[in-house]
Design a protein around this motif. Structure first.
Motif, PDB file in Angstrom:
ATOM      1  N   ALA A  91      18.258 -26.950  36.139  1.00 27.52           N
ATOM      2  CA  ALA A  91      17.293 -26.586  35.107  1.00 27.52           C
ATOM      3  C   ALA A  91      15.926 -27.215  35.365  1.00 27.52           C
ATOM      4  N   PHE A  92      15.499 -27.181  36.595  1.00 28.96           N
ATOM      5  CA  PHE A  92      14.199 -27.744  36.980  1.00 28.96           C
ATOM      6  C   PHE A  92      13.813 -27.136  38.310  1.00 28.96           C
ATOM      7  N   GLN A  93      12.536 -27.207  38.584  1.00 31.27           N
ATOM      8  CA  GLN A  93      12.081 -26.901  39.944  1.00 31.27           C
ATOM      9  C   GLN A  93      11.257 -28.081  40.442  1.00 31.27           C
ATOM     10  N   CYS A  94      10.005 -28.196  39.985  1.00 32.80           N
ATOM     11  CA  CYS A  94       9.284 -29.405  40.390  1.00 32.80           C
ATOM     12  C   CYS A  94       9.874 -30.625  39.686  1.00 32.80           C
ATOM     13  N   GLY A  95      10.391 -30.428  38.488  1.00 34.08           N
ATOM     14  CA  GLY A  95      11.056 -31.510  37.768  1.00 34.08           C
ATOM     15  C   GLY A  95      10.138 -32.411  36.967  1.00 34.08           C
ATOM     16  N   PHE A  96       8.850 -32.097  36.943  1.00 32.40           N
ATOM     17  CA  PHE A  96       7.927 -33.002  36.254  1.00 32.40           C
ATOM     18  C   PHE A  96       8.134 -32.965  34.741  1.00 32.40           C
ATOM     19  N   CYS A  97       8.539 -31.825  34.223  1.00 34.18           N
ATOM     20  CA  CYS A  97       8.772 -31.716  32.772  1.00 34.18           C
ATOM     21  C   CYS A  97      10.149 -32.218  32.376  1.00 34.18           C
ATOM     22  N   THR A  98      11.029 -32.375  33.361  1.00 39.76           N
ATOM     23  CA  THR A  98      12.451 -32.534  33.073  1.00 39.76           C
ATOM     24  C   THR A  98      12.786 -33.788  32.253  1.00 39.76           C
ATOM     25  N   CYS A 125       7.483 -26.122  30.193  1.00 45.07           N
ATOM     26  CA  CYS A 125       7.888 -26.111  31.598  1.00 45.07           C
ATOM     27  C   CYS A 125       7.124 -24.978  32.263  1.00 45.07           C
ATOM     28  N   ARG A 126       6.382 -25.277  33.303  1.00 43.41           N
ATOM     29  CA  ARG A 126       5.564 -24.260  33.969  1.00 43.41           C
ATOM     30  C   ARG A 126       6.325 -23.573  35.096  1.00 43.41           C
ATOM     31  N   CYS A 127       7.503 -24.126  35.471  1.00 44.79           N
ATOM     32  CA  CYS A 127       8.155 -23.626  36.688  1.00 44.79           C
ATOM     33  C   CYS A 127       9.347 -22.711  36.441  1.00 44.79           C
ATOM     34  N   THR A 128      10.155 -22.988  35.441  1.00 43.80           N
ATOM     35  CA  THR A 128      11.486 -22.360  35.409  1.00 43.80           C
ATOM     36  C   THR A 128      11.571 -21.071  34.608  1.00 43.80           C
ATOM     37  N   GLY A 129      10.651 -20.872  33.669  1.00 45.00           N
ATOM     38  CA  GLY A 129      10.809 -19.739  32.760  1.00 45.00           C
ATOM     39  C   GLY A 129      11.847 -20.010  31.693  1.00 45.00           C
ATOM     40  N   ALA A 350      -0.281 -26.674  36.524  1.00 45.92           N
ATOM     41  CA  ALA A 350       0.816 -27.490  37.037  1.00 45.92           C
ATOM     42  C   ALA A 350       0.900 -28.718  36.131  1.00 45.92           C
ATOM     43  N   LEU A 351       2.107 -29.108  35.755  1.00 45.45           N
ATOM     44  CA  LEU A 351       2.190 -30.195  34.763  1.00 45.45           C
ATOM     45  C   LEU A 351       1.657 -31.522  35.307  1.00 45.45           C
ATOM     46  N   GLU A 352       1.858 -31.756  36.586  1.00 41.35           N
ATOM     47  CA  GLU A 352       1.232 -32.935  37.198  1.00 41.35           C
ATOM     48  C   GLU A 352      -0.199 -32.565  37.560  1.00 41.35           C
TER      49      GLU A 352
HETATM   50  S1  FES Z   1      10.197 -27.915  36.470  1.00 40.19           S
HETATM   51 FE1  FES Z   1       8.064 -27.970  36.912  1.00 40.19          FE
HETATM   52  S2  FES Z   1       7.200 -28.066  34.962  1.00 40.19           S
HETATM   53 FE2  FES Z   1       9.295 -27.796  34.528  1.00 40.19          FE
END
Ligand code: FES
Ligand code: FES
Length: 1006
Positions: A91-98, A125-129, A350-352
């Motif tokens: 449940a993540f891609q970049c994982g910054f929001c996780t 979360c900007r990555c996962t939808g 991007a969250l970061e």
């Molecule tokens: S996994 Fe990248 S912002 Fe949620």
């Protein structure tokens, strides 16, 4: 205060927020995505209650128990289970929001869990939808259970849902991003870290006569102030490309000419961020103002001020292509459709945020004599570490062995980190002070000083015979590149390339220009020009097919290029791209079948709702033209496993997982036996970088070649010492990939709300190396594209000032905004990609907006010419059509469409003004202190009144109550919070719309 059961070290400072306090104490799992409580990345528990720690005073936590992601498993009964659920669902891609997402979820009651759209409205979360996050909470596993290190080498790792190697660190907060120092790649602990803040121009265009920094320099704690006088003289482009000459050299580290509001003017380096911020206020700049041009039309007008000496007429770049004779082609057509489609400024979010830490370290090579100058190290959030190193070397006259660039895990990029926005100024500061220096963009700086997608106006003219055969296709495009030309050429090239090449037609013509304006620069963004032209071409062809009475899917089937056919964009028949075995037709058919299946939500009840469906197909060349180079090295390690060195960074695109699987397939081992070392210019061979969808096909091919070479070596016998092998790829073998997207929608013609009933995307991905990564990429791209299609827009006022400065004014989609998307992979095998794979990180973005616009057209008969399709903009369009009288209203019901190719309809206020619809007004009443929607109405009405030239207090709402509304006026109050995707789950305030006939519609959201 106790943090994760331990007494906190230090005392909170005055005004210090809890997030800053916790991060300073080493709790790096507490992330910073904004400074205003909008994103949720900083969520922690205070006495078990979740709070956004960026807006929670640290002093208030004194005497309380604080739990961060690092302590969740120990201090929350469900903590470990939740982290495992996130892992199982990936449940993540970049994982910054996780970390923040997990902390929020951990505190939900059962009742709240049953209403996730509302419960998760504070976490972006900007990555996962959000699909994988939903699965995590439902206990659905997306990975194969034996993917967790079973060691089973008999099963091929290709095609398996193998988990991301960084997953355990991501869900526990241990994953290290750029500013999460304390690991081996950190500045020396014995030298104080300095902080940089940037003074930015308040003017869109000016010459700096002088800068007086004496007062700032006198402030205790300030170490240096850098101005244009300290800048290296060389020009460069912030856009980074394999060939640096792709972009105009038009930027300086600190320039004496400012060309947009937000451009750097000076840099303060101080011991604290707060000190640097205070010193910024004390710098005096004497500006000589110059006239500014903030639209392409103004910039190209005769006598307009020229932004850059080399760009006559402010044209940054142009593209002209021609094949056949379009005039003859249009003459041969039974039907010709022509219209202009406009797309808006969109930010990556991007969250970061962009960040760099630089320092001086060691000598170039071990064992060298003393006196060798120390090396510059930049730890940075970049998609292109090698290209950044090369640019720094060129700017500061350093050798490649004098600079090291390392990217740790990157918290999202989407193309925005294919720019050098922080590294150059940090390098200058480190070289000037000799001390470690850190620069972190605020969220506001991301909007005002980072890059956006290029706004474009694309005029499409398309003609076809009665049987649907395309006879001519013509594009005339004007792109706004902003103040600098980074990516102007590349984006324009792709805007003229794939959308035109995807269709066979003997007569094609493209004329495109990218124009400098005194606005925030545009740059690379997922889709890279293809989303803008894709919206235009796919909308135009859809309209043409409807006018011919041909089913839009069938129309595409008759005109798409056949597998093996050379794509022709007007530049010649051979663009160096192979279309052999492409999957466009399979993708189209899969979407048609899915839309016909009856899946998805039922249409809402009510006479104002119209339903319809639409689709679009877009093509992407799998590798950018002109080369993209990757080198990989695979080495045996002592424990019997392997270590893969590959230069491309991992920023949530899943390449580390895919590279593991590719190497494992070649070496005959399980993926977890391969450790990936990435994105370090010291440790890895050159890699052009993570952009252009190349992580799988270019770096993956280099990985495959290196691993195959090692496998051969291992067969040869000598195993007395660890062996290693290298592989490389120059990115010249290019093929194409197609994505088809379909929507079924309901549209409310009395409010402009769009409800997505079904969303499906079929992708021509070749061999799917990792289905869970593929699904994550597609779901994430669709989510980002829906945000851009429905509501995202960076607003710039007439003076060139970005007025969108905080996340809550931008509307990144939250969980409540997004439908689930069905992802279908079309079976295939690419002859050129590694193990038959094609890339799938940018491609799924491109068909979304046109598919949605085509569905709206199908539902209402109204063609959308402008993005975003916000409800108020759509409503204004519906009112315009209806204002034509009964026939207009009838058209809405019957799907007949507005007469002729209209000007921009359904647009932002700026475009509506351009179209002469001055009397459509929109005003928004912002909520404050939990006000109800009705309490905000008077404020919105006052703003509306002001726009209409009335005195405040005589707003439309009050006038109506006083009986003063003009004849024919009516008021409709709607609460859309639970009925539309555009507003659900967000407290957006009250929006009030009045049409040109004096009728007033009120819309209360939230
Ligand atoms: S996994 Fe990248 S912002 Fe949620
Ligand atoms: S960092 Fe606190 S909500 Fe964004």
């Amino acid at each position: 205060m106790r943090v994760n059961g331990e007494p906190a070290t230090g005392t909170p400072g005055p005004g210090q927020c809890l997030r800053t306090f916790l991060r300073a104490g080493g709790w790096a799992g507490v992330k910073k995505g904004c400074d205003s409580g909008d994103c949720g990345a900083c969520t922690v528990h205070v006495d078990g209650v979740p709070v956004h720690s960026c807006v929670y005073p640290a002093m208030r936590a004194v005497g309380r128990d604080v739990t961060t992601i690092e302590g969740l498993a120990q201090f929350h009964p469900q903590g470990r289970h939740l982290q495992e659920s996130f892992l199982a669902a990936q449940a993540f891609q970049c994982g910054f929001c996780t970390p923040g997402m997990i902390m929020t979820v951990a505190a939900l009651t059962d009742e709240q869990r049953a209403d996730l759209p509302r419960a998760l409205k504070g976490n972006i979360c900007r990555c996962t939808g959000y699909g994988a996050i939903r699965d995590a909470l439902a206990g659905v596993a997306r990975i194969e259970r034996d993917g967790h290190g079973s060691g089973d080498s008999s099963a091929s790792p290709v095609g398996r849902a193998v988990p991301a190697p960084a997953g355990p660190d991501v869900v526990t907060g241990r994953a290290r991003y750029t500013l999460d120092t304390g690991d081996a790649d950190s500045p020396p602990a014995d030298v104080p870290l300095l902080h940089m803040r940037l003074l930015r121009s308040p003017h869109a265009h000016a010459w700096i006569r002088s800068i007086d920094a004496s007062a700032a320099l006198a402030r205790p704690g300030v170490v240096a102030v850098l101005t244009y006088q300290d800048s290296p003289p060389g020009l460069f482009s912030t856009g980074r490309h394999h060939d640096p000459d792709d972009d105009p050299y038009d930027t300086m580290v600190l320039d004496r000419v400012v060309r947009f509001q937000g451009q750097r003017v000076a840099a303060v380096i101080a011991d604290q961020v707060a000190t640097a911020d205070q010193a910024l206020e004390e710098i005096r700049v004497d500006y000589e103002l110059r006239p500014a041009v903030t639209t392409p039309a103004d910039a190209m007008a005769p006598g307009a001020p020229q932004l850059h000496a080399q760009a006559e007429g402010n044209i940054a770049t142009r593209v002209h292509r021609q094949a056949g004779d379009v005039e003859r082609g249009f003459a041969a057509a039974s039907e010709v459709f022509e219209a202009t489609f406009n797309t808006q400024r969109v930010q990556h979010v991007a969250l970061e945020t962009h960040a760099t830490i630089g320092w001086l370290a060691g000598s170039p090579r071990e064992g060298e004599a003393p006196g060798v100058p120390p090396r510059l190290v930049l730890r940075t959030s970049t998609q292109v570490p090698f290209l950044t190193r090369d640019a720094i070397c060129a700017l500061f006259c350093l050798g490649q062995d004098q600079v090291r660039v390392v990217a740790k895990r990157v918290g999202g990029g989407f193309g925005g980190k294919q720019e050098m926005l922080t590294e150059d100024i940090v390098a200058l500061a480190v070289l000037a002070t000799g001390q470690p220096v850190q620069l972190e963009f605020t969220r506001e700086e991301e909007f005002t000083a980072a890059t956006t997608r290029h706004p474009m106006a694309v005029t499409v003219k398309a003609g076809a015979r009665r049987d649907g055969t395309l006879t001519a296709l013509q594009l005339t495009t004007v792109a706004d590149t902003g103040a600098y030309g980074n990516h102007a050429g590349g984006v324009l090239f792709h805007a003229c390339e794939e959308a035109v090449s995807a269709y066979r037609c003997h007569s094609k013509k493209v004329d495109a220009i990218s124009v400098y304006t005194n606005t925030v620069p545009a740059g690379a963004f997922r889709g890279y020009g293809m989303s803008q032209s894709g919206f235009a071409v796919e909308s135009a062809l859809d309209e043409l097919s409807r006018r011919l009475g041909i089913d839009p899917a069938e129309f595409r089937r008759r005109n798409l290029i056949q597998p093996g056919e050379a794509p022709d964009n007007g530049s010649g028949p051979d663009a160096g791209v192979s279309t052999t075995g492409h999957g466009a037709f399979g993708a189209l058919e899969a979407v048609e079948k899915a839309l016909a299946s009856g899946r998805g939500e039922a249409a809402p009840y009510g006479a104002a709702w119209r339903t319809g469906s639409g689709l679009a197909v877009t093509m992407l060349d799998t590798i950018p033209p002109g080369g993209h180079v990757a080198h990989a090295r695979v080495a045996e390690v002592a424990d019997g496993g392997f270590r893969l060195f590959v230069g491309t960074p991992e920023f949530g695109n899943g390449t580390a997982t895919v590279h593991q699987q590719i190497a494992a397939a070649a070496l005959g081992c399980s993926p977890e036996r391969v450790e990936v070392v990435a994105s370090d210019t010291d440790l890895c061979g050159h890699d052009t970088g993570a952009y252009g969808s190349t992580g799988t096909v270019v770096a993956g091919t280099a990985t495959l070649r290196a691993a195959l070479a090692l496998a051969e070596l291992r067969k040869s016998g000598d195993d007395t010492k660890p062996r290693e092998a290298e592989g490389s790829c120059d990115g010249t073998a290019r093929s194409v990939t197609f994505c088809a997207h379909g929507f079924r929608v309901a549209v409310n013609v009395r409010s402009g709300a769009i409800r997505i009933l079904q969303s499906v995307q079929a992708v021509d991905a070749g061999t799917v190396i990792n289905p869970v990564q593929l699904r994550g990429q597609v779901e994430g791209a669709v989510a980002q594209a829906l945000g851009a299609a429905l509501f995202e827009e960076v607003q710039v006022d007439a003076g060139g000032r970005v007025t969108t400065r905080v996340l809550r004014d931008y509307h990144v989609p939250v969980h409540a905004d997004l439908p689930g998307t069905q992802v279908l992979a079309v079976p295939g095998h690419d002859a050129l990609g590694p193990l038959g794979a094609k890339p799938m990180s940018e491609a799924p973005f491109n068909p979304v907006a046109p598919a949605l616009a085509n569905a709206v057209r199908d539902a209402t008969g109204v063609r959308v010419y402008c993005l975003p399709m916000r409800p108020d903009a759509l409503l204004a369009t519906f009112l315009e059509v209806e204002a034509d009288g009964a026939t207009g209203a009838e058209r809405l019901r019957q799907g007949g469409g507005p007469p002729g190719p209209g000007g921009p309809r359904g647009c932002s206020r700026r475009w509506r003004r351009a179209a002469g619809l001055e009397r459509v007004h929109v005003a928004v009443g912002r909520p404050s202190g939990g006000e109800s929607g009705r309490r905000q109405l008077p404020r919105a009405a006052d703003r509306l009144a002001e726009e209409q030239g009335l005195r405040p207090g005589q707003g439309a709402w009050r006038r109506r109550r006083a009986g003063g509304v003009r004849p024919g006026a009516r008021v409709v109050l709607r609460d859309l919070a639970s009925t539309d995707h555009a507003g659900a789950g967000r407290d957006r305030g009250v929006r009030l719309v009045a049409d040109r006939h004096g009728r007033v519609l009120l819309r209360a959201v939230g």
